[in-house]
Enzyme design. Structure first.
Site, PDB file in Angstrom:
ATOM      1  N   ASP A   8     -11.713  -1.199  -8.846  1.00  0.00           N
ATOM      2  CA  ASP A   8     -11.707   0.014  -9.670  1.00  0.00           C
ATOM      3  C   ASP A   8     -10.595   0.011 -10.722  1.00  0.00           C
ATOM      4  OD1 ASP A   8     -13.894   1.035  -8.415  1.00  0.00           O
ATOM      5  OD2 ASP A   8     -12.895   2.782  -7.540  1.00  0.00           O
ATOM      6  N   GLU A  19       0.861  -1.186   0.000  1.00  0.00           N
ATOM      7  CA  GLU A  19       0.000   0.000   0.000  1.00  0.00           C
ATOM      8  C   GLU A  19       0.899   1.237   0.000  1.00  0.00           C
ATOM      9  OE1 GLU A  19      -3.184   1.103  -0.297  1.00  0.00           O
ATOM     10  OE2 GLU A  19      -2.365   3.089   0.131  1.00  0.00           O
ATOM     11  N   GLN A  20       0.617   2.163  -0.908  1.00  0.00           N
ATOM     12  CA  GLN A  20       1.492   3.342  -1.030  1.00  0.00           C
ATOM     13  C   GLN A  20       1.378   4.300   0.159  1.00  0.00           C
ATOM     14  OE1 GLN A  20       0.316   5.374  -4.624  1.00  0.00           O
ATOM     15  NE2 GLN A  20      -1.683   5.953  -3.822  1.00  0.00           N
ATOM     16  N   ARG A  70     -17.285   3.330   5.437  1.00  0.00           N
ATOM     17  CA  ARG A  70     -16.228   2.694   4.647  1.00  0.00           C
ATOM     18  C   ARG A  70     -15.096   2.204   5.544  1.00  0.00           C
ATOM     19  NH1 ARG A  70     -16.279   4.342  -0.753  1.00  0.00           N
ATOM     20  NH2 ARG A  70     -14.040   4.207  -0.898  1.00  0.00           N
ATOM     21  N   TYR A  77     -28.354   8.657   4.806  1.00  0.00           N
ATOM     22  CA  TYR A  77     -28.718   7.422   5.530  1.00  0.00           C
ATOM     23  C   TYR A  77     -27.841   7.285   6.774  1.00  0.00           C
ATOM     24  CZ  TYR A  77     -24.927   5.640   2.413  1.00  0.00           C
ATOM     25  OH  TYR A  77     -23.762   5.464   1.701  1.00  0.00           O
TER      26      TYR A  77
HETATM   27  C1  LIG Z   1     -19.101   9.156  -3.965  1.00  0.00           C
HETATM   28  C2  LIG Z   1     -18.884   7.672  -4.008  1.00  0.00           C
HETATM   29  C3  LIG Z   1     -19.819   6.821  -3.419  1.00  0.00           C
HETATM   30  C4  LIG Z   1     -19.655   5.436  -3.481  1.00  0.00           C
HETATM   31  N1  LIG Z   1     -20.599   4.628  -2.921  1.00  0.00           N
HETATM   32  C5  LIG Z   1     -20.476   3.284  -3.023  1.00  0.00           C
HETATM   33  C6  LIG Z   1     -21.463   2.425  -2.454  1.00  0.00           C
HETATM   34  O1  LIG Z   1     -22.447   2.894  -1.879  1.00  0.00           O
HETATM   35  N2  LIG Z   1     -21.299   1.074  -2.572  1.00  0.00           N
HETATM   36  C7  LIG Z   1     -20.204   0.518  -3.206  1.00  0.00           C
HETATM   37  O2  LIG Z   1     -20.103  -0.715  -3.266  1.00  0.00           O
HETATM   38  N3  LIG Z   1     -19.246   1.318  -3.758  1.00  0.00           N
HETATM   39  C8  LIG Z   1     -19.358   2.671  -3.688  1.00  0.00           C
HETATM   40  N4  LIG Z   1     -18.395   3.478  -4.228  1.00  0.00           N
HETATM   41  C9  LIG Z   1     -17.288   2.864  -4.986  1.00  0.00           C
HETATM   42  C10 LIG Z   1     -16.184   2.340  -4.103  1.00  0.00           C
HETATM   43  O3  LIG Z   1     -15.775   3.341  -3.217  1.00  0.00           O
HETATM   44  C11 LIG Z   1     -14.999   1.898  -4.942  1.00  0.00           C
HETATM   45  O4  LIG Z   1     -15.442   1.172  -6.053  1.00  0.00           O
HETATM   46  C12 LIG Z   1     -14.059   1.012  -4.121  1.00  0.00           C
HETATM   47  O5  LIG Z   1     -13.609   1.696  -2.999  1.00  0.00           O
HETATM   48  C13 LIG Z   1     -12.899   0.566  -4.979  1.00  0.00           C
HETATM   49  O6  LIG Z   1     -11.988  -0.130  -4.190  1.00  0.00           O
HETATM   50  P1  LIG Z   1     -10.557  -0.490  -4.765  1.00  0.00           P
HETATM   51  O7  LIG Z   1      -9.862  -1.217  -3.667  1.00  0.00           O
HETATM   52  O8  LIG Z   1     -10.694  -1.139  -6.093  1.00  0.00           O
HETATM   53  O9  LIG Z   1      -9.849   0.902  -5.053  1.00  0.00           O
HETATM   54  P2  LIG Z   1      -9.399   2.116  -3.999  1.00  0.00           P
HETATM   55  O10 LIG Z   1     -10.383   2.159  -2.914  1.00  0.00           O
HETATM   56  O11 LIG Z   1      -9.170   3.265  -4.856  1.00  0.00           O
HETATM   57  O12 LIG Z   1      -8.046   1.540  -3.418  1.00  0.00           O
HETATM   58  C14 LIG Z   1      -6.848   1.592  -4.140  1.00  0.00           C
HETATM   59  C15 LIG Z   1      -5.698   1.549  -3.140  1.00  0.00           C
HETATM   60  O13 LIG Z   1      -4.482   1.374  -3.857  1.00  0.00           O
HETATM   61  C16 LIG Z   1      -3.517   2.270  -3.352  1.00  0.00           C
HETATM   62  N5  LIG Z   1      -2.578   2.492  -4.476  1.00  0.00           N
HETATM   63  C17 LIG Z   1      -2.814   3.219  -5.611  1.00  0.00           C
HETATM   64  N6  LIG Z   1      -1.745   3.142  -6.429  1.00  0.00           N
HETATM   65  C18 LIG Z   1      -0.826   2.351  -5.802  1.00  0.00           C
HETATM   66  C19 LIG Z   1       0.475   1.881  -6.160  1.00  0.00           C
HETATM   67  N7  LIG Z   1       1.057   2.197  -7.346  1.00  0.00           N
HETATM   68  N8  LIG Z   1       1.141   1.077  -5.277  1.00  0.00           N
HETATM   69  C20 LIG Z   1       0.575   0.735  -4.080  1.00  0.00           C
HETATM   70  N9  LIG Z   1      -0.651   1.181  -3.692  1.00  0.00           N
HETATM   71  C21 LIG Z   1      -1.346   1.943  -4.553  1.00  0.00           C
HETATM   72  C22 LIG Z   1      -4.311   3.483  -2.916  1.00  0.00           C
HETATM   73  O14 LIG Z   1      -3.606   4.250  -1.964  1.00  0.00           O
HETATM   74  C23 LIG Z   1      -5.544   2.817  -2.329  1.00  0.00           C
HETATM   75  O15 LIG Z   1      -5.383   2.491  -0.970  1.00  0.00           O
HETATM   76  C24 LIG Z   1     -18.512   4.878  -4.146  1.00  0.00           C
HETATM   77  C25 LIG Z   1     -17.556   5.729  -4.706  1.00  0.00           C
HETATM   78  C26 LIG Z   1     -17.741   7.109  -4.640  1.00  0.00           C
HETATM   79  C27 LIG Z   1     -16.711   7.997  -5.257  1.00  0.00           C
END
Ligand SMILES: Cc1cc2nc3c(=O)[nH]c(=O)nc-3n(C[C@H](O)[C@H](O)[C@H](O)COP(=O)(O)OP(=O)(O)OC[C@H]3O[C@@H](n4cnc5c(N)ncnc54)[C@H](O)[C@@H]3O)c2cc1C
Length: 394
Positions: free
Chosen positions: A298, A38-39, A112, A221
């Protein structure tokens, strides 16, 4: 900095958000060692709420984390949509027994940090997972029989495979898919969390309430067993700032919500500091794996939040991926191809439908009238039918 380690060559994971942590845990449950980078200097999630559909509980149950996630969550009795200009109820979808009977799993909302914390604790409890902070994945090489990863501290880490869980601006995706920057949607979300005592008694509601306005919507909510209250205000704007979680200007917000119902404005007034997200997504792709490298969450299929499914999809991905890896542990390129084959149409549909829902929420004029007619005439069962493709999966 590193907490524990496993024996054999590990799976390397870039990113310790919700997707990275649940992937590490799902793989470790199948007996595979994992090193997660994790960065940031600590594992943490932003202070905001998240909705969890029944589809995520189906997979959480499979990996034994459903009850832990539900323990901190709030179970809203219904989802309600109201017109932000007139206050009129457009639709109310019950989320209690009837909903549970239909989908076999609950609907919940949580902080979250709570769900992220549950995944973090689960990982910390596994002696197969090594969690490392202040470690940014800068580059990688797939050497066929192993992957080597360059970290920001100069270390070259080696493992069996690399899973890019590095979010919307994924470095790993740049190499695997190479489709440039995410698409800026032109929508901005402001988010804030209040303590229950700071919400006026007549405004507090146990439901997920969405106020649909012209080119805006506002959702609220309760969170954390009802101790907190989550607010999300979304509006159209050309403003663009890369990254997440900047501080949002109040003036910009007021400009877009003026004229809406007093319940909306009184709630917006309670907030001193808003965090702002410029909402982005990407076109769906069907190939996000290459040899021993794949993407998840994502990084693989970033979506707008209008179906509240990004974190749910990342969690589904993790469980499917771990199952496919367990099925052919000695042939990871095949396992990764099967994983994306199982996932791309489902996640692509959510990416596309999330855009459609956004248009629906923000409709004006005749479009809004048509929306109200279509949604208002539905029975609960018809409303459930409309989301069965999503909630009935994966
Ligand atoms: C306004 C909003 C509301 C939302 N509501 C919902 C909801 O109600 N329900 C739902 O299911 N989803 C919701 N989402 C979507 C959800 O937040 C994301 O889809 C989810 O958090 C994605 O998780 P992830 O782990 O793929 O990515 P992220 O949460 O973006 O995690 C990526 C991680 O990787 C790290 N990182 C990045 N680059 C590097 C690198 N090169 N080396 C090491 N580490 C790195 C970052 O620091 C971060 O910790 C919402 C999003 C938004 C913006």
């Amino acid at each position: 900095m590193a907490s524990t380690n496993g024996g054999a060559s590990p799976f390397l994971i870039a990113g310790g958000g919700i997707g990275g942590l649940v992937t590490a845990y799902a793989l470790a449950r199948q007996g595979f060692p994992v090193r997660l980078f994790e960065q940031s200097s600590e594992f943490r999630e932003v202070g905001a709420g998240i909705q969890l559909g029944p589809n995520v509980f189906r997979v959480l149950e499979k990996i034994g984390l459903k009850e832990e996630v539900l323990a901190d969550a709030h179970r809203p009795p219904a989802q309600e949509m109201r017109d932000a200009l007139t206050g009129k109820l457009i639709t109310r979808i019950p989320l209690g027994d009837q909903f549970f009977k239909r989908f076999g799993q609950p609907y919940a909302v949580t902080h979250r940090a709570d769900i992220h914390g549950t995944f973090l604790k689960a990982c910390q409890g596994s002696n197969l997972i090594t969690l490392e902070t202040n470690r940014r994945v800068d580059a990688y090489e797939d050497r066929g029989d192993h992957v080597s990863v360059s970290l920001n501290n100069g270390e070259i880490a080696t493992g069996r495979a690399l899973i890019g869980c590095d979010g919307m601006w994924s470095k790993v995706r740049e190499r695997v898919v190479g489709d440039g920057k995410p698409r800026v949607s032109g929508h901005i979300a402001y988010r804030a969390v209040l303590k229950r005592k700071d919400v006026p008694e007549d405004l507090w509601r146990p439901d997920v309430v969405l106020w649909a306005g012209p080119r805006t919507h506002f959702v609220h909510y309760p969170l954390r067993r009802g101790e907190l209250y989550n607010l999300v205000a979304v509006f159209h704007s050309d403003h663009y700032e890369e990254g997440w979680d900047a501080e949002g200007s109040k003036e910009l917000l007021w400009e877009h919500f003026k004229g809406e119902m007093p319940q909306v404005l009184r709630m917006l007034e309670r907030i001193n500091t808003w965090r702002m997200w410029v909402l982005c997504d990407r076109e769906p792709v069907k190939n996000w794996s290459q040899g021993n490298v794949t993407l998840l969450g994502d990084a693989a299929h970033p979506m707008l939040q209008y179906l509240a499914q990004g974190a749910c999809m990342a969690t589904e991905d993790a469980v499917v991926l771990a199952d496919e890896v367990a099925a052919t542990p000695d042939d990871l390129p095949t396992a990764f191809q099967r994983y994306q084959q199982a996932r791309y149409l489902r996640t692509g549909r959510v990416q596309i439908m999330a855009r459609v829902y956004g248009e629906f929420y923000h409709a004006r004029g005749v479009t809004a009238e048509l929306r109200d007619l279509a949604l208002g005439g539905r029975t609960p069962q018809q409303s459930y039918d409309g989301v069965a493709w999503l909630y009935g999966g994966p």
